[in-house]
Design an enzyme around this catalytic site. Structure first.
Site, PDB file in Angstrom:
ATOM      1  N   ASN A  73       7.270   0.664  -1.946  1.00  0.00           N
ATOM      2  CA  ASN A  73       7.159   0.207  -1.509  1.00  0.00           C
ATOM      3  C   ASN A  73       7.647  -1.606  -1.392  1.00  0.00           C
ATOM      4  O   ASN A  73       7.652  -2.293  -0.723  1.00  0.00           O
ATOM      5  CB  ASN A  73       5.643  -0.177  -1.744  1.00  0.00           C
ATOM      6  CG  ASN A  73       4.449   0.549  -0.682  1.00  0.00           C
ATOM      7  OD1 ASN A  73       3.316   0.777  -1.377  1.00  0.00           O
ATOM      8  ND2 ASN A  73       5.060   1.003   0.236  1.00  0.00           N
TER       9      ASN A  73
ATOM     10  N   GLY B 174      -1.461  -2.804   7.320  1.00  0.00           N
ATOM     11  CA  GLY B 174      -1.095  -3.606   7.801  1.00  0.00           C
ATOM     12  C   GLY B 174      -1.612  -3.037   9.590  1.00  0.00           C
ATOM     13  O   GLY B 174      -1.467  -4.707  10.604  1.00  0.00           O
TER      14      GLY B 174
ATOM     15  N   ASP C 207      -4.136   3.891   3.484  1.00  0.00           N
ATOM     16  CA  ASP C 207      -2.855   3.114   4.100  1.00  0.00           C
ATOM     17  C   ASP C 207      -3.893   3.225   6.115  1.00  0.00           C
ATOM     18  O   ASP C 207      -4.675   3.128   6.071  1.00  0.00           O
ATOM     19  CB  ASP C 207      -2.614   5.157   4.858  1.00  0.00           C
ATOM     20  CG  ASP C 207      -1.050   4.679   5.801  1.00  0.00           C
ATOM     21  OD1 ASP C 207      -0.338   3.141   5.305  1.00  0.00           O
ATOM     22  OD2 ASP C 207      -0.889   5.671   6.040  1.00  0.00           O
TER      23      ASP C 207
END
Length: 250
Positions: free
Chosen positions: A74, A29, A26
């Site tokens: 996702n 982004g 994770d």
């Protein structure tokens, strides 16, 4: 016994190497955003981190490394991002499988793979086929995977066996359920993760191996996935070595 040396040359003995490590990768982004780059560049950097962590885990004697590559949830991300992510396995397998093969790593995939784009599915199949005879670490990709869906499908299969009188309900056990999960393709002793790592500071499982993680140890780190390299893996295992796993006992 492995000796991990921190940067200040303090030796940390690793008496226990987790046989099966699960990683929720994770923070790609956020990694890109901090560097004023498009989100997709974070995913690309995360791919490079995965290769380094895989080779490091293999060198430590880890038997299975299950990585949460793409969840069933996702698909709700922006189309351009999903398209880019779906191309990453193609790039990863083409770029890194020769090195993985050289290191005796076997590639395996769990998840609803038939819903993947053809190029992604074909690249996955090529990687699995090329490495299927390797006997070292199993790099187990959870790709289009959802834990609740996995358990639901297992229940459906068992219910069908009961309906067809192939199975008595009294014979349904935890082992039987486990045999209907996607991880049944892993070596029996290593199906359940000993250690689950989540990067980026988030404190949740996000539908990752809910059945198999019943007695897993958890390690949460604020480090974003693209920055999670060999030294960070060692830190997680050092922390794991300080745990006493009770499996429900005193």
């Amino acid at each position: 016994m492995f000796i991990f040396k921190r940067k200040k040359q303090v030796e940390m003995p690793l008496e226990k190497i987790p046989a099966h490590i699960g990683i929720i990768m994770d923070g790609n982004g956020r990694w890109a955003k901090k560097r004023l780059k498009p989100r997709v560049m974070g995913h690309k950097a995360g791919m490079d981190a995965l290769q380094e962590v895989t080779i490091a885990a293999s060198g430590l004697g880890v038997k299975v490394l299950t990585v949460y590559a793409f969840s069933t949830e996702n698909w709700s991300r922006p189309d351009d991002e999903v398209k880019f992510i779906m191309n990453l396995p193609v790039e990863f397998f083409d770029k890194y499988v020769p090195e993985l093969d050289k290191n005796n790593v076997r590639v395996q995939v769990i998840g609803d793979t038939h819903k993947l784009p053809k190029a992604t599915y074909d690249a996955m199949q090529r990687a699995c086929l090329r490495t299927k005879h390797n006997s070292g670490l199993v790099l187990n990709f959870a790709l289009n995977y959802g834990g609740r869906s996995e358990i639901t499908n297992a229940i459906k299969e068992i219910a069908q066996d009961v309906l067809e009188a192939k199975l008595n309900p009294d014979d349904i056990t935890e082992d039987l359920v486990a045999n209907h999960l996607m991880t049944n393709s892993l070596p029996y002793l290593y199906r359940d993760p000993d250690l689950i790592i989540r990067t980026s500071g988030e404190l949740r499982l996000s539908n990752f191996l809910p059945w198999q993680s019943a007695y897993s140890e958890f390690y949460f780190t604020p480090v974003l996935w693209p920055d999670f390299k060999k030294d960070e893996l060692h830190k997680a295992i050092v922390d794991y070595n300080q745990r006493h796993r009770r499996f429900g006992s005193v």
